[in-house]
Design a protein around this motif. Structure first.
Motif, PDB file in Angstrom:
ATOM      1  N   THR A 173      12.918  -5.794  -1.688  1.00  0.00           N
ATOM      2  CA  THR A 173      11.767  -5.052  -2.192  1.00  0.00           C
ATOM      3  C   THR A 173      10.501  -5.500  -1.471  1.00  0.00           C
ATOM      4  O   THR A 173      10.505  -6.489  -0.752  1.00  0.00           O
ATOM      5  CB  THR A 173      11.625  -5.245  -3.717  1.00  0.00           C
ATOM      6  OG1 THR A 173      10.584  -4.405  -4.192  1.00  0.00           O
ATOM      7  CG2 THR A 173      11.310  -6.690  -4.069  1.00  0.00           C
ATOM      8  N   TRP A 174       9.425  -4.786  -1.669  1.00  0.00           N
ATOM      9  CA  TRP A 174       8.150  -5.161  -1.068  1.00  0.00           C
ATOM     10  C   TRP A 174       7.294  -5.879  -2.105  1.00  0.00           C
ATOM     11  O   TRP A 174       7.446  -5.679  -3.300  1.00  0.00           O
ATOM     12  CB  TRP A 174       7.426  -3.941  -0.502  1.00  0.00           C
ATOM     13  CG  TRP A 174       7.051  -2.909  -1.518  1.00  0.00           C
ATOM     14  CD1 TRP A 174       7.825  -1.872  -1.939  1.00  0.00           C
ATOM     15  CD2 TRP A 174       5.835  -2.829  -2.261  1.00  0.00           C
ATOM     16  NE1 TRP A 174       7.162  -1.148  -2.885  1.00  0.00           N
ATOM     17  CE2 TRP A 174       5.928  -1.708  -3.109  1.00  0.00           C
ATOM     18  CE3 TRP A 174       4.671  -3.580  -2.297  1.00  0.00           C
ATOM     19  CZ2 TRP A 174       4.914  -1.339  -3.977  1.00  0.00           C
ATOM     20  CZ3 TRP A 174       3.660  -3.211  -3.155  1.00  0.00           C
ATOM     21  CH2 TRP A 174       3.790  -2.100  -3.972  1.00  0.00           C
ATOM     22  N   PRO A 215      -2.017  -2.961  -5.619  1.00  0.00           N
ATOM     23  CA  PRO A 215      -0.760  -2.256  -5.912  1.00  0.00           C
ATOM     24  C   PRO A 215      -0.163  -1.472  -4.741  1.00  0.00           C
ATOM     25  O   PRO A 215       0.352  -0.379  -4.911  1.00  0.00           O
ATOM     26  CB  PRO A 215      -1.165  -1.318  -7.048  1.00  0.00           C
ATOM     27  CG  PRO A 215      -2.577  -0.988  -6.753  1.00  0.00           C
ATOM     28  CD  PRO A 215      -3.166  -2.250  -6.180  1.00  0.00           C
ATOM     29  N   PHE A 216      -0.263  -2.016  -3.542  1.00  0.00           N
ATOM     30  CA  PHE A 216       0.363  -1.394  -2.385  1.00  0.00           C
ATOM     31  C   PHE A 216       0.763  -2.480  -1.406  1.00  0.00           C
ATOM     32  O   PHE A 216       0.358  -3.631  -1.547  1.00  0.00           O
ATOM     33  CB  PHE A 216      -0.539  -0.339  -1.729  1.00  0.00           C
ATOM     34  CG  PHE A 216      -1.947  -0.793  -1.452  1.00  0.00           C
ATOM     35  CD1 PHE A 216      -2.266  -1.433  -0.267  1.00  0.00           C
ATOM     36  CD2 PHE A 216      -2.949  -0.560  -2.373  1.00  0.00           C
ATOM     37  CE1 PHE A 216      -3.569  -1.841  -0.014  1.00  0.00           C
ATOM     38  CE2 PHE A 216      -4.251  -0.964  -2.121  1.00  0.00           C
ATOM     39  CZ  PHE A 216      -4.556  -1.608  -0.946  1.00  0.00           C
ATOM     40  N   ALA A 217       1.572  -2.126  -0.424  1.00  0.00           N
ATOM     41  CA  ALA A 217       2.132  -3.088   0.518  1.00  0.00           C
ATOM     42  C   ALA A 217       1.271  -3.214   1.771  1.00  0.00           C
ATOM     43  O   ALA A 217       0.376  -2.412   2.013  1.00  0.00           O
ATOM     44  CB  ALA A 217       3.543  -2.655   0.905  1.00  0.00           C
ATOM     45  N   ARG A 218       1.578  -4.240   2.567  1.00  0.00           N
ATOM     46  CA  ARG A 218       0.940  -4.403   3.872  1.00  0.00           C
ATOM     47  C   ARG A 218       1.409  -3.278   4.790  1.00  0.00           C
ATOM     48  O   ARG A 218       2.506  -2.755   4.627  1.00  0.00           O
ATOM     49  CB  ARG A 218       1.334  -5.743   4.504  1.00  0.00           C
ATOM     50  CG  ARG A 218       0.724  -6.946   3.849  1.00  0.00           C
ATOM     51  CD  ARG A 218       1.278  -8.221   4.477  1.00  0.00           C
ATOM     52  NE  ARG A 218       1.110  -8.255   5.914  1.00  0.00           N
ATOM     53  CZ  ARG A 218       0.090  -8.858   6.545  1.00  0.00           C
ATOM     54  NH1 ARG A 218      -0.819  -9.496   5.859  1.00  0.00           N
ATOM     55  NH2 ARG A 218      -0.001  -8.838   7.852  1.00  0.00           N
ATOM     56  N   PRO A 219       0.600  -2.916   5.803  1.00  0.00           N
ATOM     57  CA  PRO A 219       1.026  -1.861   6.732  1.00  0.00           C
ATOM     58  C   PRO A 219       2.295  -2.213   7.506  1.00  0.00           C
ATOM     59  O   PRO A 219       3.008  -1.330   7.943  1.00  0.00           O
ATOM     60  CB  PRO A 219      -0.157  -1.726   7.695  1.00  0.00           C
ATOM     61  CG  PRO A 219      -1.314  -2.266   6.955  1.00  0.00           C
ATOM     62  CD  PRO A 219      -0.780  -3.325   6.034  1.00  0.00           C
ATOM     63  N   ARG A 251       4.011   2.724   0.651  1.00  0.00           N
ATOM     64  CA  ARG A 251       2.649   3.172   0.952  1.00  0.00           C
ATOM     65  C   ARG A 251       1.703   1.982   1.101  1.00  0.00           C
ATOM     66  O   ARG A 251       1.914   0.916   0.538  1.00  0.00           O
ATOM     67  CB  ARG A 251       2.158   4.115  -0.122  1.00  0.00           C
ATOM     68  CG  ARG A 251       2.021   3.447  -1.453  1.00  0.00           C
ATOM     69  CD  ARG A 251       1.715   4.421  -2.521  1.00  0.00           C
ATOM     70  NE  ARG A 251       1.529   3.655  -3.739  1.00  0.00           N
ATOM     71  CZ  ARG A 251       1.090   4.152  -4.831  1.00  0.00           C
ATOM     72  NH1 ARG A 251       0.778   5.420  -4.897  1.00  0.00           N
ATOM     73  NH2 ARG A 251       0.947   3.402  -5.884  1.00  0.00           N
ATOM     74  N   THR A 252       0.657   2.225   1.859  1.00  0.00           N
ATOM     75  CA  THR A 252      -0.325   1.194   2.150  1.00  0.00           C
ATOM     76  C   THR A 252      -1.686   1.857   2.311  1.00  0.00           C
ATOM     77  O   THR A 252      -1.796   3.077   2.264  1.00  0.00           O
ATOM     78  CB  THR A 252       0.063   0.435   3.435  1.00  0.00           C
ATOM     79  OG1 THR A 252      -0.828  -0.657   3.622  1.00  0.00           O
ATOM     80  CG2 THR A 252       0.029   1.328   4.653  1.00  0.00           C
ATOM     81  N   ARG A 268      -6.664   6.773  -0.803  1.00  0.00           N
ATOM     82  CA  ARG A 268      -6.006   7.540   0.251  1.00  0.00           C
ATOM     83  C   ARG A 268      -4.967   6.638   0.913  1.00  0.00           C
ATOM     84  O   ARG A 268      -5.309   5.775   1.702  1.00  0.00           O
ATOM     85  CB  ARG A 268      -7.015   8.035   1.270  1.00  0.00           C
ATOM     86  CG  ARG A 268      -7.900   9.134   0.693  1.00  0.00           C
ATOM     87  CD  ARG A 268      -8.899   9.566   1.692  1.00  0.00           C
ATOM     88  NE  ARG A 268      -9.985   8.573   1.658  1.00  0.00           N
ATOM     89  CZ  ARG A 268     -11.074   8.637   2.385  1.00  0.00           C
ATOM     90  NH1 ARG A 268     -11.240   9.602   3.218  1.00  0.00           N
ATOM     91  NH2 ARG A 268     -12.001   7.726   2.284  1.00  0.00           N
ATOM     92  N   TYR A 269      -3.726   6.837   0.528  1.00  0.00           N
ATOM     93  CA  TYR A 269      -2.651   5.992   1.027  1.00  0.00           C
ATOM     94  C   TYR A 269      -2.132   6.480   2.368  1.00  0.00           C
ATOM     95  O   TYR A 269      -2.278   7.643   2.720  1.00  0.00           O
ATOM     96  CB  TYR A 269      -1.484   5.984   0.031  1.00  0.00           C
ATOM     97  CG  TYR A 269      -1.798   5.281  -1.245  1.00  0.00           C
ATOM     98  CD1 TYR A 269      -1.921   3.902  -1.280  1.00  0.00           C
ATOM     99  CD2 TYR A 269      -1.980   5.991  -2.418  1.00  0.00           C
ATOM    100  CE1 TYR A 269      -2.203   3.248  -2.466  1.00  0.00           C
ATOM    101  CE2 TYR A 269      -2.274   5.343  -3.609  1.00  0.00           C
ATOM    102  CZ  TYR A 269      -2.374   3.970  -3.624  1.00  0.00           C
ATOM    103  OH  TYR A 269      -2.662   3.330  -4.789  1.00  0.00           O
ATOM    104  N   LEU A 270      -1.510   5.562   3.088  1.00  0.00           N
ATOM    105  CA  LEU A 270      -0.803   5.859   4.319  1.00  0.00           C
ATOM    106  C   LEU A 270       0.649   5.449   4.122  1.00  0.00           C
ATOM    107  O   LEU A 270       0.938   4.501   3.398  1.00  0.00           O
ATOM    108  CB  LEU A 270      -1.403   5.077   5.489  1.00  0.00           C
ATOM    109  CG  LEU A 270      -2.857   5.381   5.809  1.00  0.00           C
ATOM    110  CD1 LEU A 270      -3.395   4.375   6.804  1.00  0.00           C
ATOM    111  CD2 LEU A 270      -2.993   6.791   6.357  1.00  0.00           C
TER     112      LEU A 270
END
Length: 155
Positions: free
Chosen positions: A32-33, A55-59, A66-67, A114-116
């Motif tokens: 998991t991340w 609440p998001f992961a590293r790129p 999502r990051t 704005r997620y990537l």
């Protein structure tokens, strides 16, 4: 506890100068991340360290989670929220932890996040498509006629 100066950035919030730095721990451990984190401390009279979990992961996560970029507006609002919650940046001791939830992001950023989405060749904006990726650059020029080295027989 003080944080390393290398790789940190300065930010001024309500007349106080701070340094902040994104953790270099990988987002993916096991199956998991993990959430991306950053640390904050005062530039002068460093005391307590603030650690913020987002609440998001590293790129660079390997799961396609999502990051998004950690912008100064998010850092400054997290510092303000931590001070309101009782963080004293002058008092040394264990780090003060601020866990930011999905619902907190809109209030902290002043707009919806704005997620990537990491993809094999780049980052796609959430809700976007493959057409939003940057065009690939051809490394070797292609000729209409193959050179001697490119022919199978080498002649």
């Amino acid at each position: 506890m003080t944080m390393p100066k290398k790789g940190s950035r300065r930010i001024s919030v309500d007349g106080t100068d701070y340094r902040w730095r994104v953790s270099n721990n990988p987002s993916n451990r096991g199956d998991t991340w993990n959430p991306i984190r950053f640390a904050v401390e005062r530039v002068e009279e460093a005391g307590g360290v603030l650690t913020v979990s987002l609440p998001f992961a590293r790129p660079d996560n390997g799961f396609g989670a999502r990051t998004m970029a950690i912008r100064p507006v998010l850092v400054s609002e997290c510092i303000r929220r931590a001070v309101e919650a009782g963080w004293d940046p002058r008092r040394p001791g264990s780090p003060f932890t601020l866990d930011v939830t999905e619902d907190d992001l809109t209030a902290l950023l002043g707009e919806p996040p704005r997620y990537l989405i990491p993809f094999l060749w780049g980052l796609i904006p959430e809700g976007g498509s493959i057409k939003d990726l940057p065009r690939a650059v051809q490394i070797h020029p292609r000729n209409d006629t193959p050179s001697d080295e490119e022919t199978p027989s080498g002649r």
